[in-house]
Design a protein around this motif. Structure first.
Motif, PDB file in Angstrom:
ATOM      1  N   THR A 151     -66.247   8.094  21.543  1.00 33.18           N
ATOM      2  CA  THR A 151     -65.705   6.943  22.341  1.00 33.18           C
ATOM      3  C   THR A 151     -66.933   5.978  22.984  1.00 33.18           C
ATOM      4  O   THR A 151     -68.015   6.404  22.966  1.00 33.18           O
ATOM      5  CB  THR A 151     -65.278   7.565  23.765  1.00 33.18           C
ATOM      6  N   HIS A 169     -67.656  10.720  29.251  1.00 41.43           N
ATOM      7  CA  HIS A 169     -68.240  11.906  28.311  1.00 41.43           C
ATOM      8  C   HIS A 169     -67.094  12.228  27.330  1.00 41.43           C
ATOM      9  O   HIS A 169     -67.179  13.209  26.914  1.00 41.43           O
ATOM     10  CB  HIS A 169     -68.397  13.083  29.386  1.00 41.43           C
ATOM     11  N   ARG A 170     -66.454  11.150  27.065  1.00 39.03           N
ATOM     12  CA  ARG A 170     -65.243  11.547  26.065  1.00 39.03           C
ATOM     13  C   ARG A 170     -65.822  11.531  24.512  1.00 39.03           C
ATOM     14  O   ARG A 170     -66.734  10.568  24.381  1.00 39.03           O
ATOM     15  CB  ARG A 170     -64.028  10.657  26.109  1.00 39.03           C
ATOM     16  N   ASP A 171     -65.667  12.535  23.661  1.00 43.17           N
ATOM     17  CA  ASP A 171     -66.129  12.412  22.175  1.00 43.17           C
ATOM     18  C   ASP A 171     -65.619  11.015  21.696  1.00 43.17           C
ATOM     19  O   ASP A 171     -64.554  10.700  21.798  1.00 43.17           O
ATOM     20  CB  ASP A 171     -65.671  13.568  21.598  1.00 43.17           C
ATOM     21  N   ASP A 183     -55.466  10.321  26.276  1.00 47.88           N
ATOM     22  CA  ASP A 183     -55.715  11.281  25.410  1.00 47.88           C
ATOM     23  C   ASP A 183     -54.351  11.774  24.663  1.00 47.88           C
ATOM     24  O   ASP A 183     -54.121  11.961  23.355  1.00 47.88           O
ATOM     25  CB  ASP A 183     -56.217  12.588  26.105  1.00 47.88           C
ATOM     26  N   GLN A 202     -63.520   7.512  33.739  1.00 49.29           N
ATOM     27  CA  GLN A 202     -62.978   8.687  33.161  1.00 49.29           C
ATOM     28  C   GLN A 202     -63.291   9.005  31.492  1.00 49.29           C
ATOM     29  O   GLN A 202     -63.179   9.956  30.993  1.00 49.29           O
ATOM     30  CB  GLN A 202     -61.204   8.478  33.205  1.00 49.29           C
ATOM     31  N   PHE A 203     -63.800   8.097  31.018  1.00 47.69           N
ATOM     32  CA  PHE A 203     -64.061   7.767  29.438  1.00 47.69           C
ATOM     33  C   PHE A 203     -65.479   8.342  29.208  1.00 47.69           C
ATOM     34  O   PHE A 203     -65.801   8.579  27.942  1.00 47.69           O
ATOM     35  CB  PHE A 203     -63.546   6.684  28.705  1.00 47.69           C
ATOM     36  N   ARG A 244     -57.319   8.923  31.806  1.00 44.71           N
ATOM     37  CA  ARG A 244     -57.622   9.718  30.703  1.00 44.71           C
ATOM     38  C   ARG A 244     -56.814  10.597  30.025  1.00 44.71           C
ATOM     39  O   ARG A 244     -56.695  10.665  28.661  1.00 44.71           O
ATOM     40  CB  ARG A 244     -58.807  10.336  31.199  1.00 44.71           C
ATOM     41  N   SER A 245     -56.097  11.334  31.002  1.00 49.92           N
ATOM     42  CA  SER A 245     -55.049  12.298  30.150  1.00 49.92           C
ATOM     43  C   SER A 245     -53.910  11.631  29.641  1.00 49.92           C
ATOM     44  O   SER A 245     -53.544  11.836  28.425  1.00 49.92           O
ATOM     45  CB  SER A 245     -54.726  13.430  31.334  1.00 49.92           C
TER      46      SER A 245
END
Ligand code: ZN
Length: 296
Positions: A119, A115-117, A78, A112-113, A74-75
């Motif tokens: 997405t 709760h990503r905005d 991002d 890992q994704f 995720r990092s």
């Protein structure tokens, strides 16, 4: 159009006492990244792809469970998106997380994704994949998927796995074939489906410009016909990832020849596993023990 940089150099010889990157990043072109999970984390060392369009990016696959350490996908993603947005500023940029297929070594990082905005994560079954991409004639037909001025072609390719898809990217003229075609052991679950998929891919490649066929693993050595034993976490003298359309046709023709012959069939830059292949699997275990004992 600039050509993709296919001269990839992966770190493949790290021993457990060395620190090696858990994710390696290669910019194939300005809008295209290949990521590879480190062999120290998983012998699968899967390759993941990140494609940037004008309004969305596609992350194709999310890697394997890490046996050692964290897998900071995720990092990393991002950071890559941030870097791209710095050069191409815009609001509401979307990330679509999709998969070449739903085996564990390609979907393990999905969580890992969640709760990503901005997405969307594509489901794992064939019905979910077909409905997301509008592949209404699954397993036949193709569908367009637009990332914004970058219209991908989605091609159903079951055989290794029921929900497998291949992605054609006209920006790089590359076919992303997942575990259907790559320089390694092609494990076939449904042989008639595998043959149909290969024939569809060859027909597609005959009708579109394709400069490279890139899959999701490398298991062959640079020596023709020789693979690293299954489970090996060292890959000295690894074969290149890049295959050609001629290789794709070779896989199709080889598959037709071995369709009725269960077992492992070796060719110069791939091996077809037709069925469970218990004898070959036992040999692989012995080879793995040998390579661990003698370091080769
Ligand atoms: Zn795989």
């Amino acid at each position: 159009m600039t050509d993709p940089d296919l001269a990839m150099r992966w770190s493949t010889t790290a021993r457990p006492d060395e620190t090696a990157p858990t994710i390696q990043v290669h910019w194939l072109m300005a809008n295209t990244v290949i990521l590879r999970q480190g062999l120290e984390q998983t012998a699968e060392a899967p390759l993941l792809y990140l494609l940037f369009g004008e309004h969305s990016a596609l992350l194709l696959d999310t890697g394997d469970h890490a046996s050692r350490g964290d897998f900071p996908l995720r990092s990393t993603v991002d950071g890559l998106v941030e870097r791209w947005l710095l050069e191409h500023p815009r609001a509401g940029y979307e990330l679509v997380v999709a998969h070449t297929h739903a085996h564990g070594d390609h979907v393990a990082g999905d969580g890992q994704f969640i709760h990503r905005d901005a997405t969307r994560i594509v489901g794992h079954g064939a019905a979910a994949v077909a409905s997301f991409f509008g592949l209404h004639e699954w397993p036949r037909g193709t569908a367009e998927f637009d990332l914004g001025a970058r219209v991908l072609q989605m091609i159903p390719t079951p055989g290794h796995h029921p929900s497998a898809v291949t992605v054609y990217d006209p920006a790089t003229r590359i076919l992303l074939t997942g575990d259907t075609v790559y320089p390694g052991r092609l494990y076939v679950d449904d042989f008639p489906a595998f043959e149909s998929s290969l024939s569809a891919l060859c027909d597609f490649a005959a009708a579109h410009p394709v400069t490279a066929v890139l899959g999701a693993h490398i298991e062959m050595t640079a020596r023709p016909g020789r693979d690293f034993p299954r489970g090996s976490t060292r890959h000295p003298n690894e074969a290149p990832l890049t295959l050609s359309v001629a290789d794709l046709r070779h896989v199709r023709d080889a598959a037709a020849r071995v369709a009725r012959r269960p077992g492992a069939h070796r060719f110069s830059n791939f091996i077809i596993w037709n069925g469970p292949c218990r004898r070959e699997a036992a040999l692989q275990r012995i080879r793995l023990q040998f390579s661990r004992l003698f370091g080769r």
